[in-house]
Structures are given as C-alpha cells and as structure tokens.
Write a protein that holds these residues in place. Structure first.
Motif, PDB file in Angstrom:
ATOM      1  N   ALA A  92     -27.633 -15.318  14.058  1.00 59.59           N
ATOM      2  CA  ALA A  92     -26.276 -15.696  14.468  1.00 59.59           C
ATOM      3  C   ALA A  92     -25.974 -17.143  14.099  1.00 59.59           C
ATOM      4  N   GLY A  93     -26.947 -18.036  14.307  1.00 60.41           N
ATOM      5  CA  GLY A  93     -26.756 -19.444  13.969  1.00 60.41           C
ATOM      6  C   GLY A  93     -26.556 -19.648  12.484  1.00 60.41           C
ATOM      7  N   HIS A  94     -27.306 -18.898  11.660  1.00 61.80           N
ATOM      8  CA  HIS A  94     -27.159 -19.003  10.210  1.00 61.80           C
ATOM      9  C   HIS A  94     -25.792 -18.483   9.762  1.00 61.80           C
ATOM     10  N   ALA A  95     -25.364 -17.337  10.338  1.00 63.87           N
ATOM     11  CA  ALA A  95     -24.056 -16.766   9.995  1.00 63.87           C
ATOM     12  C   ALA A  95     -22.926 -17.702  10.419  1.00 63.87           C
ATOM     13  N   LEU A  96     -23.124 -18.395  11.540  1.00 65.50           N
ATOM     14  CA  LEU A  96     -22.122 -19.348  12.022  1.00 65.50           C
ATOM     15  C   LEU A  96     -21.939 -20.469  10.999  1.00 65.50           C
ATOM     16  N   LYS A  97     -23.050 -21.012  10.514  1.00 61.50           N
ATOM     17  CA  LYS A  97     -22.983 -22.072   9.500  1.00 61.50           C
ATOM     18  C   LYS A  97     -22.360 -21.565   8.204  1.00 61.50           C
ATOM     19  N   GLN A  98     -22.702 -20.342   7.801  1.00 60.52           N
ATOM     20  CA  GLN A  98     -22.128 -19.767   6.581  1.00 60.52           C
ATOM     21  C   GLN A  98     -20.604 -19.652   6.701  1.00 60.52           C
ATOM     22  N   THR A  99     -20.134 -19.254   7.888  1.00 63.88           N
ATOM     23  CA  THR A  99     -18.691 -19.125   8.123  1.00 63.88           C
ATOM     24  C   THR A  99     -17.993 -20.462   7.944  1.00 63.88           C
ATOM     25  N   VAL A 100     -18.548 -21.519   8.548  1.00 60.67           N
ATOM     26  CA  VAL A 100     -17.961 -22.859   8.442  1.00 60.67           C
ATOM     27  C   VAL A 100     -17.973 -23.320   6.990  1.00 60.67           C
ATOM     28  N   CYS A 101     -19.071 -23.043   6.279  1.00 58.93           N
ATOM     29  CA  CYS A 101     -19.185 -23.435   4.872  1.00 58.93           C
ATOM     30  C   CYS A 101     -18.115 -22.763   4.012  1.00 58.93           C
ATOM     31  N   LEU A 102     -17.955 -21.443   4.180  1.00 58.95           N
ATOM     32  CA  LEU A 102     -16.936 -20.701   3.420  1.00 58.95           C
ATOM     33  C   LEU A 102     -15.540 -21.226   3.734  1.00 58.95           C
ATOM     34  N   MET A 103     -15.276 -21.470   5.003  1.00 56.25           N
ATOM     35  CA  MET A 103     -13.965 -21.959   5.424  1.00 56.25           C
ATOM     36  C   MET A 103     -13.646 -23.304   4.777  1.00 56.25           C
ATOM     37  N   LEU A 104     -14.602 -24.228   4.788  1.00 53.11           N
ATOM     38  CA  LEU A 104     -14.369 -25.554   4.209  1.00 53.11           C
ATOM     39  C   LEU A 104     -14.201 -25.483   2.692  1.00 53.11           C
ATOM     40  N   ARG A 105     -14.978 -24.639   2.036  1.00 53.11           N
ATOM     41  CA  ARG A 105     -14.850 -24.499   0.577  1.00 53.11           C
ATOM     42  C   ARG A 105     -13.473 -23.972   0.192  1.00 53.11           C
ATOM     43  N   ILE A 106     -12.999 -22.950   0.901  1.00 53.32           N
ATOM     44  CA  ILE A 106     -11.681 -22.379   0.590  1.00 53.32           C
ATOM     45  C   ILE A 106     -10.581 -23.400   0.896  1.00 53.32           C
ATOM     46  N   THR A 107     -10.733 -24.127   1.997  1.00 48.84           N
ATOM     47  CA  THR A 107      -9.745 -25.140   2.375  1.00 48.84           C
ATOM     48  C   THR A 107      -9.624 -26.214   1.304  1.00 48.84           C
ATOM     49  N   VAL A 108     -10.756 -26.708   0.814  1.00 50.32           N
ATOM     50  CA  VAL A 108     -10.753 -27.742  -0.228  1.00 50.32           C
ATOM     51  C   VAL A 108     -10.163 -27.190  -1.525  1.00 50.32           C
ATOM     52  N   GLY A 109     -10.475 -25.936  -1.853  1.00 50.39           N
ATOM     53  CA  GLY A 109      -9.912 -25.302  -3.050  1.00 50.39           C
ATOM     54  C   GLY A 109      -8.394 -25.208  -2.970  1.00 50.39           C
ATOM     55  N   LEU A 110      -7.879 -24.787  -1.801  1.00 46.93           N
ATOM     56  CA  LEU A 110      -6.428 -24.725  -1.598  1.00 46.93           C
ATOM     57  C   LEU A 110      -5.801 -26.115  -1.658  1.00 46.93           C
ATOM     58  N   ALA A 111      -6.485 -27.100  -1.078  1.00 45.61           N
ATOM     59  CA  ALA A 111      -5.989 -28.477  -1.113  1.00 45.61           C
ATOM     60  C   ALA A 111      -5.847 -28.964  -2.548  1.00 45.61           C
ATOM     61  N   ALA A 112      -6.840 -28.626  -3.383  1.00 43.61           N
ATOM     62  CA  ALA A 112      -6.791 -29.034  -4.794  1.00 43.61           C
ATOM     63  C   ALA A 112      -5.597 -28.399  -5.504  1.00 43.61           C
ATOM     64  N   ALA A 113      -5.345 -27.115  -5.209  1.00 38.17           N
ATOM     65  CA  ALA A 113      -4.219 -26.420  -5.837  1.00 38.17           C
ATOM     66  C   ALA A 113      -2.888 -27.051  -5.435  1.00 38.17           C
ATOM     67  N   PHE A 114      -2.709 -27.321  -4.138  1.00 37.44           N
ATOM     68  CA  PHE A 114      -1.465 -27.934  -3.664  1.00 37.44           C
ATOM     69  C   PHE A 114      -1.325 -29.365  -4.184  1.00 37.44           C
ATOM     70  N   ALA A 115      -2.445 -30.088  -4.261  1.00 42.82           N
ATOM     71  CA  ALA A 115      -2.410 -31.460  -4.760  1.00 42.82           C
ATOM     72  C   ALA A 115      -1.973 -31.503  -6.227  1.00 42.82           C
ATOM     73  N   LEU A 116      -2.472 -30.571  -7.021  1.00 42.74           N
ATOM     74  CA  LEU A 116      -2.100 -30.524  -8.439  1.00 42.74           C
ATOM     75  C   LEU A 116      -0.617 -30.207  -8.611  1.00 42.74           C
ATOM     76  N   LEU A 117      -0.116 -29.265  -7.809  1.00 42.27           N
ATOM     77  CA  LEU A 117       1.313 -28.941  -7.868  1.00 42.27           C
ATOM     78  C   LEU A 117       2.155 -30.157  -7.494  1.00 42.27           C
ATOM     79  N   THR A 118       1.740 -30.841  -6.429  1.00 46.69           N
ATOM     80  CA  THR A 118       2.472 -32.017  -5.962  1.00 46.69           C
ATOM     81  C   THR A 118       2.432 -33.151  -6.992  1.00 46.69           C
ATOM     82  N   LEU A 119       1.305 -33.273  -7.685  1.00 45.48           N
ATOM     83  CA  LEU A 119       1.131 -34.347  -8.662  1.00 45.48           C
ATOM     84  C   LEU A 119       1.926 -34.110  -9.937  1.00 45.48           C
ATOM     85  N   PHE A 120       1.906 -32.865 -10.433  1.00 51.45           N
ATOM     86  CA  PHE A 120       2.469 -32.594 -11.766  1.00 51.45           C
ATOM     87  C   PHE A 120       3.901 -32.049 -11.771  1.00 51.45           C
TER      88      PHE A 120
END
Length: 461
Positions: A92-120
C-alpha cells in the motif's frame, strides 16, 4: 438507513477535515476579490485583460483540481490499507508513492503544454475571449509574466490535495494564509510601484501572483519532499517505476479529470445562456455570485472530507461502516443545504440593496436568490455524495457519465427552452438551468442504496 445518528466522533472527524479546507476556499475568494479591486483601480481595460487571461489559466487550474481529486481517491484508499496492519502495508505504501509520482508527472506535463501555448500564441488565446486590440495587448503582457506560473500553481495545488487525503489539512491552510499576504504585498509593490519597486501595472499583477504561487509551492513541496512522515515521498521517488499502477491510476483517477473538465465547459455554457438573456439578467446573476460562493465553502469542505473518510474506511476493509457513513453524509448534505438556504434568504435583501442597479435588475436578483435557496439544498446533498462519498468509493467512471448526462441532456436544453422558447420568469429559468442538481440528488440516493458504488481498488501488484 439512518440519515441522522448520534455519532459525535464521526461529525467531529468530518469537520476537523472540512473546516480548514473551507477556510482555505474563503482565503482564495478573498485573494480573487483583492486582485479585482487592485487591478480595477487601473481601469476597465486592465481589469478586462487580466480577467480574460485568467479565464484561460483557470482551465489549467480546473485540470489540476481534477488530477488532484482523482489521485486523492487512490491516496486515501491506500492510506487506509497502510493503516489496516493486515500484512499489506508495504504494498500500500509503495502504491501510494506511485500515485503521487504519476500525479506530479502529469501535472508538470500539462503545465509545460499550457506554458508553451501562453508563450507562443498569447494573442490567439486572448482573441478567443475578445476582439478589443487594447485588451489583447494587455492580456499578452499578463501572459508573458505568467508562463512559469503554471508549474508552481499545479504542483502546489495537487500536492495540497494529496496531503489532505492523509489528514494533513492544517499546513495547507497556514500556507494559504501566508500566500494571501505575500500576494497582497507583491501586488501592492509591483502594480503601483511601492516599496521602491517599479510600477508595472498589469505585469505587476501577474508577477505578484507568480511570487505567491512560488511561495505556496515551495512550502507545500518542501514539506512533502523533506518533512512528511505519512506518505514519505522524497525527491528520488519522482524517478520511480510506475508501470504496475498505471492501469489502476487511469481507471480511477482520469475519469475525475475528464468529468471536472467537461463540467467546467458545461458551466461556461450555462453562463453563455445567461449572457444571452439580457444585461439585467447578467447583472442580477453577478450580484448573487458572491453569496453562492460564501454559502457553499463549508459544503465543498465536507465534500472533500467525504472522499477522504470514505476512501480511508474502505482501505481499512470496513464495508458496512462505509455504508453507514454514506447515509450520514447524505443527511449532512440535507442539513447543510437547509442552513445555506436560510443564510441566502437572510442575506438576500441586504446584499441586493448595496448595489445601485435598475428596478428590473433588483426584481430579477430577488427571484434568483429565491431559486438559489431551493437549489442549494439539492446541490449541497449531491455535491457531498458525488464529489465526496461516491468518488471516495471509486465510482469515478459512473460519476463522469452521470454528471455530464444530467448537465448536457437535461439542464442546458431545459434552460434554453425556459428562457428563449417558454419565456418563463427568472425564478423558473434558473431552476431549469440547475435542474440537474435536483435530479442528480435522487440518483445519488438510488446509487448509494445499491452499494454498486463501492469499487475494489488494487495496489497494482
């Protein structure tokens, strides 16, 4: 099936989670109001530019809320499993960490997409909202200073939601209070050129927001990565393997993101319908908006508490207790809805009388307040169930379908007919536009009773 029970421990636990979340929402409302007042002093063009630019940024905010709330379904369940002491704590502890990791990776990916749109393509984004060249130019300025804001806004927000899911509700509240004063000070300095800072006006508003978001993210992520002893997620865990949990994450979390995003579009469509009903209707609806926000902050807090409590109880393996709590949450929704309705009716006249508007607008505003006081009872109940209990049970796919079917098939068409075909009064037009809240409440009752909303969630092992 008992909606109201003599269970002080349950209610104390729920409000211990809900009230800090509600206070944090109040602070967010206060920040938005302060920003509006400060930028508004620069003139209507500046206010329009920042408001419209933030309309686009708010889309990313909604996506992050969906990502965070989706992840919290898994986090609260795994947290319950971890505390169950049945030999599966490590999984359960390992799955909990995996969930947080996936969430942060997707969040940063979305941030990059929105940042590029805003920039260009900042001008293209602004043209989606207005054709006024002066507003577009100021919007471009605001966007240029907001490019990296997405990364801090997103990671801070989703991490806050995850910390709440394991019972850490006070720290995010304290950080929000700090961010409020940081934003206030930075806006005062950079918008108007105080404390020896340059006068930047619209750019200063964007910079003030960026500084506040950096502060917020630094505090929340700093705690998560270095101090937290519940999840124990550290910087090195950002590079962990997550393939074994990816399927479960997509099944449970992504429908929440999709549901919240489509609902946001739907609510914008409702706003568009209201916008075409005339200036008086629009003005009257604006008058009621702050009242609605204030009357629902506790409801939103209880909704999030419902998801956390339900997930943790199921994680402990106690299905019967979960059902019992589900009925108490339903009763709590009815009670909070009734209290909110009383608040709206009591506040209706004093609030409307503070605005210097036409008699027609006053009449429509009174009708809307009366309609809202009825709808709020249903909205409170179904919000606590859909955003709380049923979501916490893992029923995210069904909720995604139900939320959007009731909105797009019932409420929006019914509202259009009420306003443009039947020409009903403002009271009945609003009831029609929010009819999904009424129907959804009865659907929640049936769904809760069926017990089909309690889904099994695996650790991916």
């Amino acid at each position: 099936m008992k909606l109201f029970q003599n269970n002080p421990a349950f209610y104390k636990g729920v409000f211990a989670l809900a009230l800090p979340i509600a206070l944090q929402s109040l602070i967010s409302i206060g920040v938005n109001m302060l920003d509006t007042i400060m930028v508004g002093s620069l003139g209507e063009t500046a206010l329009s530019a920042t408001s419209l630019a933030n309309s686009f940024i708010s889309i990313y905010h909604i996506f992050c809320m969906g990502l965070g709330m989706g992840a919290s379904v898994l986090v609260s369940r795994y947290w319950g499993m971890k505390k169950a002491a049945d030999g599966h704590e490590e999984e359960a502890g390992h799955a909990l960490k995996q969930t947080v990791c996936l969430m942060l990776r997707i969040t940063v990916g979305l941030a990059a997409a929105f940042a590029l749109l805003t920039l260009f393509i900042p001008s293209t984004l602004m043209k989606m909202y207005t054709n006024d060249n002066e507003i577009i130019q100021l919007g471009d300025v605001y966007f240029r200073w907001s490019v990296i804001t997405y990364f801090f806004l997103g990671t801070g927000l989703v991490s806050t939601i995850v910390l709440r899911s394991v019972g850490q509700v006070r720290l995010p509240l304290y950080v929000s209070i700090g961010a409020f004063f940081v934003n206030l000070g930075a806006n005062y300095a950079f918008i108007f050129g105080n404390f020896g800072a340059p006068r930047m006006e619209v750019a200063g508003a964007a910079l003030g927001t960026l500084i506040a978001r950096v502060f917020e993210a630094a505090m929340i992520l700093g705690y998560l990565f270095f101090k937290d002893k519940a999840i124990r997620f550290r910087i090195r865990d950002l590079f962990m393997k997550t393939g074994s949990l990816l399927g479960e994450y997509i099944r449970i979390s992504i429908p929440v993101l999709v549901s919240d995003a489509i609902l946001a579009i739907g609510n914008n469509s409702v706003a568009m319908v209201i916008g075409h009903l005339g200036a008086a209707f629009v003005a009257a609806n604006a008058i009621t908006s702050v009242t609605q926000q204030l009357s629902t902050v506790v409801i939103q807090g209880v909704s999030q508490a419902g998801a956390i409590v339900t997930g943790q109880t199921l994680g402990l393996g106690n299905r019967q207790k979960t059902m019992n709590q589900g009925w108490m949450f339903f009763g709590l929704g009815l009670a909070l809805g009734a209290i909110s309705a009383a608040f709206i009716m009591a506040a209706s006249h004093p609030i409307i009388s503070t605005y210097k508007v036409s008699e027609e607008t006053v009449n429509i505003a009174k009708q809307l307040m009366a309609a809202i006081s009825i709808i709020i009872v249903f909205r409170a109940t179904n919000s606590i169930m859909t955003k709380g209990v049923l979501r916490g049970g893992g029923d995210t796919k069904m909720l995604m379908l139900a939320d959007n079917i009731f909105l797009w098939v019932l409420a929006i068409p019914f509202g259009i007919l009420a306003g443009f075909v039947f020409h009903w009064s403002a009271f009945w037009i609003y009831i029609a536009l929010k009819s999904d809240d009424i129907v959804k409440t009865f659907w929640c009752l049936l769904r809760l009773k069926s017990e089909k909303w309690i889904k099994k969630i695996s650790t991916g092992k």
